[in-house]
Design a protein around this motif. Sequence first.
Motif, short mmCIF file in Angstrom:
data_model
loop_
_atom_site.label_atom_id
_atom_site.label_comp_id
_atom_site.label_asym_id
_atom_site.label_seq_id
_atom_site.Cartn_x
_atom_site.Cartn_y
_atom_site.Cartn_z
N LEU A 298 0.85 -1.19 0.00
CA LEU A 298 0.00 0.00 0.00
C LEU A 298 0.88 1.23 0.00
O LEU A 298 1.74 1.39 0.87
N VAL A 299 0.68 2.11 -0.98
CA VAL A 299 1.41 3.38 -1.05
C VAL A 299 0.41 4.52 -0.86
O VAL A 299 -0.36 4.84 -1.76
N ASN A 300 0.42 5.10 0.33
CA ASN A 300 -0.45 6.24 0.64
C ASN A 300 0.27 7.52 0.22
O ASN A 300 1.01 8.13 1.00
N ASN A 301 0.05 7.90 -1.03
CA ASN A 301 0.76 9.04 -1.59
C ASN A 301 -0.11 10.30 -1.71
O ASN A 301 0.40 11.41 -1.68
N ALA A 302 -1.42 10.14 -1.83
CA ALA A 302 -2.31 11.28 -2.08
C ALA A 302 -2.19 12.34 -0.99
O ALA A 302 -2.10 12.02 0.19
N GLY A 303 -2.20 13.59 -1.41
CA GLY A 303 -2.17 14.67 -0.44
C GLY A 303 -2.10 16.01 -1.16
O GLY A 303 -1.71 16.09 -2.32
N PHE A 304 -2.50 17.07 -0.46
CA PHE A 304 -2.38 18.41 -1.03
C PHE A 304 -2.24 19.42 0.09
O PHE A 304 -2.40 19.09 1.27
N GLY A 305 -1.91 20.66 -0.26
CA GLY A 305 -1.72 21.70 0.74
C GLY A 305 -2.44 22.98 0.39
O GLY A 305 -2.94 23.14 -0.73
N THR A 306 -2.52 23.88 1.34
CA THR A 306 -3.03 25.23 1.11
C THR A 306 -2.02 26.21 1.68
O THR A 306 -1.22 25.87 2.56
N TYR A 307 -2.07 27.43 1.17
CA TYR A 307 -1.08 28.44 1.55
C TYR A 307 -1.78 29.71 1.99
O TYR A 307 -2.75 30.15 1.36
N GLY A 308 -1.33 30.28 3.10
CA GLY A 308 -1.89 31.54 3.58
C GLY A 308 -2.06 31.54 5.09
O GLY A 308 -1.84 30.53 5.77
N LEU A 309 -2.43 32.68 5.62
CA LEU A 309 -2.68 32.80 7.05
C LEU A 309 -3.90 31.96 7.43
O LEU A 309 -4.93 32.01 6.75
N PHE A 310 -3.79 31.22 8.52
CA PHE A 310 -4.86 30.29 8.89
C PHE A 310 -6.20 30.99 9.07
O PHE A 310 -7.25 30.46 8.70
N ASN A 311 -6.21 32.20 9.61
CA ASN A 311 -7.48 32.88 9.82
C ASN A 311 -8.09 33.41 8.52
O ASN A 311 -9.23 33.89 8.52
N GLU A 312 -7.34 33.29 7.40
CA GLU A 312 -7.84 33.77 6.12
C GLU A 312 -8.11 32.65 5.11
O GLU A 312 -8.79 32.87 4.11
N THR A 313 -7.57 31.47 5.36
CA THR A 313 -7.73 30.38 4.40
C THR A 313 -9.11 29.74 4.52
O THR A 313 -9.82 29.94 5.49
N ASN A 314 -9.46 28.96 3.49
CA ASN A 314 -10.80 28.39 3.40
C ASN A 314 -10.95 27.15 4.28
O ASN A 314 -10.20 26.19 4.14
N LEU A 315 -11.92 27.19 5.20
CA LEU A 315 -12.11 26.08 6.13
C LEU A 315 -12.46 24.78 5.42
O LEU A 315 -11.91 23.72 5.74
N ASN A 316 -13.37 24.82 4.46
CA ASN A 316 -13.78 23.59 3.77
C ASN A 316 -12.61 22.93 3.05
O ASN A 316 -12.49 21.70 3.06
N THR A 317 -11.75 23.75 2.45
CA THR A 317 -10.56 23.20 1.79
C THR A 317 -9.65 22.51 2.80
O THR A 317 -9.11 21.43 2.53
N GLU A 318 -9.51 23.12 3.97
CA GLU A 318 -8.64 22.53 4.99
C GLU A 318 -9.25 21.26 5.59
O GLU A 318 -8.52 20.31 5.91
N LEU A 319 -10.56 21.21 5.72
CA LEU A 319 -11.20 19.99 6.19
C LEU A 319 -11.03 18.87 5.17
O LEU A 319 -10.81 17.70 5.54
N GLU A 320 -11.10 19.20 3.89
CA GLU A 320 -10.84 18.21 2.85
C GLU A 320 -9.39 17.74 2.90
O GLU A 320 -9.09 16.56 2.70
N MET A 321 -8.47 18.67 3.18
CA MET A 321 -7.06 18.31 3.30
C MET A 321 -6.83 17.35 4.45
O MET A 321 -6.09 16.36 4.31
N LEU A 322 -7.46 17.61 5.58
CA LEU A 322 -7.35 16.70 6.71
C LEU A 322 -7.88 15.31 6.34
O LEU A 322 -7.29 14.29 6.72
N GLN A 323 -8.96 15.27 5.60
CA GLN A 323 -9.54 13.99 5.18
C GLN A 323 -8.58 13.23 4.27
O GLN A 323 -8.35 12.03 4.47
#
Length: 263
Positions: A88-113
């Motif tokens: 099993l190779v768990n390679n999938a992943g992505f990031g977001t860039y910016g100040l945490f209080n300004e970045t998109n919450l839904n995008t970050e929840l998807e990133m955590l998932q």
Amino acid sequence: MNVKCRETVLITGSASGIGYEFARIFAHENYNLVLVDRMGERLKIIAVELEEEFGIFVKPIVKDLSISTSPEEIFTELQQAGIKVDILVNNAGFGTYGLFNETNLNTELEMLQVNLVCLTHLTKLFLREMVKQGHGKILNVSSAAAFQPGPLMAVYFATKAYILSFSEAIANELEGTGVTVTVLCPGSTTSAFHERTGMADSKLLKGKKMMDAETVAQIGYDALMQGKTIVIPGFMNKLMSKCVRFIPRKIVTKIVRSMQEDK
């Protein structure tokens, strides 16, 4: 084609970047593949390409790993098809860039998932069968970001720290079972990742030569085959991962912030 004589590797995030290079390496080494990505058309093209070039069996599975049901759906689909996953190779992943209080919450929840929950879920599902059989390998793709906090990419760095800690812990638990866990911690790598996150113009990356995805994947593959627990490609990345242990965390965080800024 005798599909059963070969071991099978499942690779997430396999339609581009490091994941695609992993697919080519394993195909060249005569493994059958299960390729998972949300880029359906690209994935199907790659599946045909690798089957024709290497004479292996490739099963593409189009899934959005930010959806919580995806890991269970992948596992069930493979069980119903009678396909056993040896690596099993768990390679999938992505990031977001910016100040945490300004970045998109839904995008970050998807990133955590994707980065954290899906990786954990897939590992849980496939690991039990590996242990039962007494052999198997898992490769989790973390990052050099795992070794320190990351202002302007706070959630991304934290997910990668989780992957490192999680992988080291279960690698220890699995000693003597015939199953190994390797965690790959690359630094900045040539891919579309940086454009997607919006940090291509940061001081960390602008004008810098990055390691290519093929080299990173080969280093990860070699470490996996050797049963290593942690592999950090590149001398400077290795050095930095060790140096941060001896520098006060507040200073480390300030240094990372400075490197992440775009001016």
